[in-house]
Design a protein around this motif. Sequence first.
Motif, mmCIF file in Angstrom:
data_model
loop_
_atom_site.group_PDB
_atom_site.id
_atom_site.type_symbol
_atom_site.label_atom_id
_atom_site.label_comp_id
_atom_site.label_asym_id
_atom_site.label_seq_id
_atom_site.Cartn_x
_atom_site.Cartn_y
_atom_site.Cartn_z
ATOM 1 N N ALA A 166 30.858 43.002 47.598
ATOM 2 C CA ALA A 166 29.495 42.482 47.491
ATOM 3 C C ALA A 166 28.498 43.461 48.096
ATOM 4 C CB ALA A 166 29.402 41.124 48.178
ATOM 5 N N ASP A 167 28.854 44.072 49.204
ATOM 6 C CA ASP A 167 27.974 45.056 49.833
ATOM 7 C C ASP A 167 27.784 46.264 48.922
ATOM 8 O OD1 ASP A 167 26.453 46.148 52.061
ATOM 9 O OD2 ASP A 167 28.158 47.510 52.343
ATOM 10 N N SER A 168 28.865 46.727 48.315
ATOM 11 C CA SER A 168 28.767 47.869 47.404
ATOM 12 C C SER A 168 27.904 47.534 46.195
ATOM 13 C CB SER A 168 30.162 48.297 46.940
ATOM 14 O OG SER A 168 30.927 48.750 48.025
ATOM 15 N N LEU A 169 28.080 46.349 45.651
ATOM 16 C CA LEU A 169 27.272 45.933 44.508
ATOM 17 C C LEU A 169 25.799 45.836 44.895
ATOM 18 C CD1 LEU A 169 27.214 45.021 41.561
ATOM 19 C CD2 LEU A 169 27.601 42.691 42.373
ATOM 20 N N SER A 170 25.533 45.322 46.077
ATOM 21 C CA SER A 170 24.153 45.215 46.557
ATOM 22 C C SER A 170 23.519 46.598 46.701
ATOM 23 C CB SER A 170 24.131 44.486 47.891
ATOM 24 O OG SER A 170 22.859 44.512 48.459
ATOM 25 N N ARG A 171 24.258 47.544 47.247
ATOM 26 C CA ARG A 171 23.741 48.905 47.385
ATOM 27 C C ARG A 171 23.471 49.534 46.021
ATOM 28 N NH1 ARG A 171 26.922 51.849 52.329
ATOM 29 N NH2 ARG A 171 26.625 50.191 53.854
ATOM 30 N N VAL B 104 22.737 47.982 43.159
ATOM 31 C CA VAL B 104 21.552 47.368 42.553
ATOM 32 C C VAL B 104 20.294 47.864 43.239
ATOM 33 C CG1 VAL B 104 20.340 45.175 42.158
ATOM 34 C CG2 VAL B 104 22.791 45.357 41.692
ATOM 35 N N ASN B 105 20.319 47.986 44.539
ATOM 36 C CA ASN B 105 19.152 48.497 45.259
ATOM 37 C C ASN B 105 18.857 49.940 44.870
ATOM 38 O OD1 ASN B 105 18.478 46.176 46.676
ATOM 39 N ND2 ASN B 105 19.834 46.677 48.381
#
Length: 54
Positions: free
Chosen positions: A42-47, A49-50
Amino acid sequence: MAKLKKWLGYALIAFVVFYLLTQPETVANLVQSALGGLAGAADSLSRFVNALLV
């Protein structure tokens, strides 16, 4: 064949319950590792997308 699948499903559920009751520390570590992996994903996906939005 359907009855075999049904009984194999029951056997699998019984095995999981047995394992939970006899090895709670191992199961807790397994769940903690799985949740840690999901959090990392989830953290990787958030990074990602950002980075697309910047």
